[in-house]
Design a protein around this motif. Structure first.
Motif, PDB file in Angstrom:
ATOM      1  N   GLY A   1       0.774  -1.233   0.000  1.00 53.17           N
ATOM      2  CA  GLY A   1       0.000   0.000   0.000  1.00 53.17           C
ATOM      3  C   GLY A   1       0.806   1.284   0.000  1.00 53.17           C
ATOM      4  N   PRO A   2       1.826   1.435   0.865  1.00 54.13           N
ATOM      5  CA  PRO A   2       2.598   2.685   0.865  1.00 54.13           C
ATOM      6  C   PRO A   2       3.243   3.007  -0.476  1.00 54.13           C
ATOM      7  CG  PRO A   2       2.994   1.472   2.882  1.00 54.13           C
ATOM      8  CD  PRO A   2       2.186   0.565   2.002  1.00 54.13           C
ATOM      9  N   MET A   3       3.735   1.988  -1.171  1.00 51.86           N
ATOM     10  CA  MET A   3       4.315   2.215  -2.492  1.00 51.86           C
ATOM     11  C   MET A   3       3.265   2.757  -3.459  1.00 51.86           C
ATOM     12  SD  MET A   3       5.994  -0.540  -5.125  1.00 51.86           S
ATOM     13  CE  MET A   3       4.396  -1.325  -5.371  1.00 51.86           C
ATOM     14  N   ILE A   4       2.051   2.181  -3.397  1.00 52.58           N
ATOM     15  CA  ILE A   4       0.958   2.645  -4.256  1.00 52.58           C
ATOM     16  C   ILE A   4       0.587   4.083  -3.921  1.00 52.58           C
ATOM     17  CG2 ILE A   4      -1.463   2.274  -4.867  1.00 52.58           C
ATOM     18  CD1 ILE A   4       0.454   0.138  -5.954  1.00 52.58           C
ATOM     19  N   GLU A   5       0.472   4.384  -2.626  1.00 55.01           N
ATOM     20  CA  GLU A   5       0.061   5.734  -2.214  1.00 55.01           C
ATOM     21  C   GLU A   5       1.108   6.773  -2.574  1.00 55.01           C
ATOM     22  OE1 GLU A   5      -1.753   8.050   1.705  1.00 55.01           O
ATOM     23  OE2 GLU A   5      -1.531   5.866   1.699  1.00 55.01           O
ATOM     24  N   GLU A   6       2.383   6.440  -2.448  1.00 57.78           N
ATOM     25  CA  GLU A   6       3.437   7.380  -2.803  1.00 57.78           C
ATOM     26  C   GLU A   6       3.501   7.600  -4.314  1.00 57.78           C
ATOM     27  OE1 GLU A   6       7.042   5.999  -1.070  1.00 57.78           O
ATOM     28  OE2 GLU A   6       6.344   6.262   0.991  1.00 57.78           O
ATOM     29  N   LYS A   7       3.182   6.576  -5.084  1.00 61.91           N
ATOM     30  CA  LYS A   7       3.260   6.671  -6.545  1.00 61.91           C
ATOM     31  C   LYS A   7       2.058   7.412  -7.137  1.00 61.91           C
ATOM     32  CE  LYS A   7       3.639   3.786 -10.735  1.00 61.91           C
ATOM     33  NZ  LYS A   7       4.811   4.455 -11.320  1.00 61.91           N
ATOM     34  N   TYR A   8       0.857   7.104  -6.636  1.00 63.36           N
ATOM     35  CA  TYR A   8      -0.365   7.643  -7.236  1.00 63.36           C
ATOM     36  C   TYR A   8      -1.046   8.715  -6.390  1.00 63.36           C
ATOM     37  CZ  TYR A   8       0.171   3.594 -10.290  1.00 63.36           C
ATOM     38  OH  TYR A   8       0.662   2.670 -11.175  1.00 63.36           O
ATOM     39  N   GLY A   9      -0.629   8.873  -5.151  1.00 59.62           N
ATOM     40  CA  GLY A   9      -1.222   9.894  -4.303  1.00 59.62           C
ATOM     41  C   GLY A   9      -2.287   9.334  -3.367  1.00 59.62           C
ATOM     42  N   SER A  10      -2.517  10.041  -2.273  1.00 63.20           N
ATOM     43  CA  SER A  10      -3.460   9.579  -1.246  1.00 63.20           C
ATOM     44  C   SER A  10      -4.895   9.573  -1.747  1.00 63.20           C
ATOM     45  CB  SER A  10      -3.350  10.466   0.000  1.00 63.20           C
ATOM     46  OG  SER A  10      -2.064  10.357   0.579  1.00 63.20           O
ATOM     47  N   ARG A  11      -5.285  10.609  -2.508  1.00 66.37           N
ATOM     48  CA  ARG A  11      -6.671  10.697  -2.965  1.00 66.37           C
ATOM     49  C   ARG A  11      -7.019   9.522  -3.878  1.00 66.37           C
ATOM     50  NH1 ARG A  11      -9.243  12.604  -7.358  1.00 66.37           N
ATOM     51  NH2 ARG A  11      -7.288  13.345  -8.266  1.00 66.37           N
TER      52      ARG A  11
END
Length: 217
Positions: A105-115
């Motif tokens: 999850g953190p990798m996804i959130e950092e790559k695509y953003g929290s929203r």
């Protein structure tokens, strides 16, 4: 000359450091970085839901954290179609899902953003519940679908426009293929939720990377 040598040998360098205002480098203080607020909040809320279920002897899950086929006129029906993803049948069930979510999850959130990460979680949660409630009469609980969506989306890390990542093919074959086979046998875990989550992760991967490529032009 002797004065110069005495100054040098007796710490003239230290004196120059003092005059320039420099000294021993201060020690760096390490602090906790909340690098993925959506994933961390999701984890905390799910842990709280699991704890509340233990404290209420299973009542919390039955009231709030299981979604199943029922009347769409019931307001709780709509609420449970989102909150079921926070509930889990046991600590082992919770741990198996959130070990994956906290790693990927953190990798996804950092790559695509929290929203966008939040939207992905909400869409996966609702779509999985909606199809489950329409086609099946069994209850659905847990974040398995979200975990699989994140796994499939993570395989797009090296995506290039006009290509299909080999990692995506391998993950799809290994994970979704296994769930299809397992779905043909009796299992306490909803294999269907994994499959739906995986397909949403694939669709999100293509859509997000296409949008990113378009913005870069």
């Amino acid at each position: 000359m002797s004065d110069f040598l005495s100054d040098y040998t007796s710490g003239g360098k230290a004196g120059s450091n003092t005059s320039s205002g420099t000294g021993p480098a201060p020690k760096r203080r390490h602090r906790i970085a909340f690098n993925a607020p959506v994933i961390l909040a999701f984890t905390a809320l799910s842990f709280a839901a699991m704890l509340s279920n233990y404290l209420t002897g299973g009542i919390a899950n039955r009231l709030l954290f299981i979604t199943r086929h029922g009347s769409m006129l019931n307001p709780l029906m709509w609420l449970r179609m989102f909150t079921y993803v926070l509930g889990h049948s046991s600590f082992e069930h919770w741990l198996s899902n959130f070990l994956i979510i906290l790693i990927v999850g953190p990798m996804i959130e950092e790559k695509y953003g929290s929203r966008r990460t939040l939207v992905l979680i909400l869409v996966t949660t609702f779509a999985t519940a909606a199809v489950n409630n329409l086609l099946f009469h069994t209850g659905l609980i847990g974040a398995s679908g979200v975990a699989f969506a994140l796994i499939l989306l993570s395989s797009f890390a090296s995506y290039q426009e006009g290509t299909v990542p080999a990692t995506l093919i391998l993950v799809a074959v290994l994970y979704i293929g296994r769930e299809v086979v397992n779905g043909l046998t009796a299992d306490s875990i909803s294999q269907f939720a994994h499959i739906v989550g995986g397909f949403i992760g694939c669709a999100a991967g293509f859509a997000l990377n296409q949008a990113k490529a378009h913005d870069a032009k």
